[in-house]
Design an enzyme around this catalytic site. Structure first.
Site, mmCIF file in Angstrom:
data_model
loop_
_atom_site.group_PDB
_atom_site.id
_atom_site.type_symbol
_atom_site.label_atom_id
_atom_site.label_comp_id
_atom_site.label_asym_id
_atom_site.label_seq_id
_atom_site.Cartn_x
_atom_site.Cartn_y
_atom_site.Cartn_z
ATOM 1 N N LYS A 1 -27.224 11.363 30.769
ATOM 2 C CA LYS A 1 -27.361 12.755 31.221
ATOM 3 C C LYS A 1 -28.577 12.937 32.127
ATOM 4 O O LYS A 1 -28.589 13.815 32.982
ATOM 5 C CB LYS A 1 -27.414 13.712 30.020
ATOM 6 C CG LYS A 1 -26.050 13.875 29.360
ATOM 7 C CD LYS A 1 -25.967 15.150 28.544
ATOM 8 C CE LYS A 1 -24.564 15.343 27.990
ATOM 9 N NZ LYS A 1 -24.454 16.483 27.088
ATOM 10 N N LYS B 1 -14.901 15.844 29.940
ATOM 11 C CA LYS B 1 -14.590 17.190 30.414
ATOM 12 C C LYS B 1 -15.477 17.583 31.601
ATOM 13 O O LYS B 1 -15.197 18.554 32.285
ATOM 14 C CB LYS B 1 -14.693 18.198 29.271
ATOM 15 C CG LYS B 1 -16.030 18.258 28.573
ATOM 16 C CD LYS B 1 -15.960 19.074 27.276
ATOM 17 C CE LYS B 1 -17.231 18.891 26.467
ATOM 18 N NZ LYS B 1 -17.091 19.036 25.045
ATOM 19 N N LYS C 1 -15.229 6.574 30.248
ATOM 20 C CA LYS C 1 -14.761 7.512 29.214
ATOM 21 C C LYS C 1 -14.156 8.764 29.853
ATOM 22 O O LYS C 1 -14.682 9.255 30.847
ATOM 23 C CB LYS C 1 -15.975 7.891 28.358
ATOM 24 C CG LYS C 1 -15.690 8.688 27.124
ATOM 25 C CD LYS C 1 -16.982 9.145 26.466
ATOM 26 C CE LYS C 1 -17.536 10.350 27.183
ATOM 27 N NZ LYS C 1 -18.556 11.116 26.439
HETATM 28 P P1 TYM Z 1 -18.895 16.455 22.603
HETATM 29 O O1 TYM Z 1 -18.811 17.934 22.714
HETATM 30 O O2 TYM Z 1 -19.316 15.691 23.815
HETATM 31 O O3 TYM Z 1 -17.521 15.864 22.147
HETATM 32 C C1 TYM Z 1 -16.885 16.340 20.986
HETATM 33 C C2 TYM Z 1 -16.199 15.214 20.246
HETATM 34 O O4 TYM Z 1 -15.240 14.573 21.087
HETATM 35 C C3 TYM Z 1 -15.463 13.167 21.088
HETATM 36 N N1 TYM Z 1 -15.103 12.640 22.420
HETATM 37 C C4 TYM Z 1 -14.210 11.660 22.611
HETATM 38 N N2 TYM Z 1 -13.472 10.930 21.751
HETATM 39 C C5 TYM Z 1 -12.640 10.015 22.287
HETATM 40 N N3 TYM Z 1 -12.521 9.793 23.617
HETATM 41 C C6 TYM Z 1 -13.235 10.491 24.512
HETATM 42 N N4 TYM Z 1 -13.097 10.271 25.810
HETATM 43 C C7 TYM Z 1 -14.130 11.482 24.017
HETATM 44 N N5 TYM Z 1 -14.978 12.364 24.604
HETATM 45 C C8 TYM Z 1 -15.567 13.058 23.613
HETATM 46 C C9 TYM Z 1 -16.964 13.013 20.807
HETATM 47 O O5 TYM Z 1 -17.272 11.741 20.308
HETATM 48 C C10 TYM Z 1 -17.180 14.112 19.803
HETATM 49 O O6 TYM Z 1 -16.831 13.689 18.506
HETATM 50 N N6 TYM Z 1 -23.196 15.594 20.204
HETATM 51 C C11 TYM Z 1 -21.804 15.960 20.019
HETATM 52 C C12 TYM Z 1 -21.600 17.309 19.363
HETATM 53 C C13 TYM Z 1 -22.360 17.498 18.093
HETATM 54 C C14 TYM Z 1 -22.015 16.946 16.823
HETATM 55 C C15 TYM Z 1 -23.008 17.425 15.917
HETATM 56 C C16 TYM Z 1 -20.977 16.124 16.385
HETATM 57 C C17 TYM Z 1 -23.497 18.228 17.902
HETATM 58 N N7 TYM Z 1 -23.872 18.192 16.599
HETATM 59 C C18 TYM Z 1 -22.969 17.063 14.567
HETATM 60 C C19 TYM Z 1 -20.962 15.779 15.028
HETATM 61 C C20 TYM Z 1 -21.935 16.237 14.142
HETATM 62 C C21 TYM Z 1 -21.129 15.984 21.390
HETATM 63 O O7 TYM Z 1 -21.782 16.023 22.408
HETATM 64 O O8 TYM Z 1 -19.795 16.059 21.355
#
Ligand code: TYM
Length: 334
Positions: A117, A202, A199
């Site tokens: 990032k 979004k 990957k």
């Molecule tokens: P975020 O918002 O980027 O993504 C949400 C969830 O989607 C999964 N993910 C994917 N899984 C498979 N293939 C992909 N291409 C893909 N892109 C995203 C992510 O692994 C995630 O599970 N830091 C976290 C959010 C968060 C969180 C937490 C998660 C904040 N606090 C506490 C668990 C527990 C994040 O940025 O997710």
């Protein structure tokens, strides 16, 4: 709310920072649904994480509501699980501050998401982006979560959470449950349709690289037709066939078929047939979610109630941990 006592606790969250992709769905939300009956589940829209990169305020508000509506549309029942907005529970920020004081600069410097990032948002490498993982640790540890279902890209953050919890417990006794990550066997890393070595994200600027949960059937099929594959014609899971491997994973997640079954189904048929079948399976899988989403988002009172009740339930639980932590570190009682 159902009685969830004696069940193990799950916590997870998604950032309301953009349209959700099938990567988010297959890596996280779909598994939340399948674990929901067995566990005491807490699912959060992590809006405080989202502001580590610049957001339009009105958009962020709209996306946060939409995200909760997606959780419900995907099959999470707010009567059985706690659904809430992170910024509604102030304990997240409070515990994050405390955990910052138990996390090393070197540990945070090693986080690959921070490094990625920082390159992407070179003009705004703010302190929040750097301490993002301690806020995530606070999210998880506040609820004494046993299990955290996430995609592969969050594994490093879960490991750091475990390290912080273990360190804190080492100093003060058993304060936090040390959580385990739950990374699904398939779907943990859905790749971009335009560059299958990257990957699916979004925030990708190329809209053909991802399929969103709200894409309509025609768009979904068009995106899969354009998916980058290889110069072979045989549908098989193998090293070097990143594009086909990714499509097979997606197809497998939506149909429940194994790789061997998929290879058999498309034996002697070309990539065109296969891509169309993947597009149709995805569109059919998303259609009922989209239908439910439209109803939920239109019912303002219902969603407001879910948000309000979720915040209350989460705050109550978070306070229990906060009281314990405050006492341990030496703050006087309120
Ligand atoms: P975020 O918002 O980027 O993504 C949400 C969830 O989607 C999964 N993910 C994917 N899984 C498979 N293939 C992909 N291409 C893909 N892109 C995203 C992510 O692994 C995630 O599970 N830091 C976290 C959010 C968060 C969180 C937490 C998660 C904040 N606090 C506490 C668990 C527990 C994040 O940025 O997710």
């Amino acid at each position: 709310m159902e009685n969830n006592e004696n069940k193990k606790v799950i916590f997870s969250g998604v950032q309301p920072s953009g349209v959700l992709t099938i990567g988010n769905y297959l890596g996280a939300i779909k598994n939340w649904v399948s674990l929901a009956d067995e566990y005491d589940c807490i699912y959060c829209a992590v809006d405080m994480h989202a502001i580590t990169v610049r957001q339009d305020p009105a958009e962020l508000r709209r996306r946060t509501r939409e995200l909760l509506a997606i959780y419900i549309a995907a099959g999470i029942d707010p009567e059985k699980s706690t659904l809430f907005v992170q910024s509604h529970v102030s304990a997240h920020a409070e515990l994050a501050w405390i955990l910052n004081c138990y996390t090393q600069f070197g540990e945070l410097s090693r986080m690959t998401q921070f490094k990625d990032k920082s390159v992407k948002h070179a003009d705004n490498i703010n302190a929040g982006l750097f301490t993002y993982p301690t806020l995530m640790a606070a999210d998880i540890l506040l609820y004494q979560a046993d299990l955290v279902p996430v995609g592969q890209d969050q594994k490093q953050h879960i490991e750091l959470t475990r390290d912080i919890a273990t360190r804190f417990n080492g100093i003060y006794g058993d304060v936090f449950t040390v959580p385990e990550g739950f990374i699904p066997p398939s779907g943990a890393k859905i790749m971009s349709l335009q560059d299958p070595t990257k990957k699916m994200s979004k925030s990708d600027t190329n809209v053909n690289s991802f399929v969103t949960l709200m894409d309509k059937k025609d768009d979904i099929i068009r995106k899969f037709k354009r998916a980058v594959t290889d110069s072979e014609t045989c549908v098989r899971f193998a090293e070097g066939k990143d594009g086909i491997n990714n499509l097979m994973n997606i197809y497998s997640c939506f149909t429940g078929k194994t790789h061997a079954e998929i290879e058999k189904e498309f034996d002697g048929r070309g990539y065109g047939d296969f891509k169309l079948a993947v597009g149709e399976a995805v569109a059919d899988g998303l259609a009922p979610i989209q239908e439910r989403f439209d109803k939920i988002i239109a019912d303002k009172t219902y969603l407001d109630d879910v948000i309000k009740n979720g915040a209350q339930a989460a705050s109550y639980r978070a306070q229990k941990t906060m009281r314990k932590v405050a006492k341990k570190v030496g703050f006087i009682a309120k």
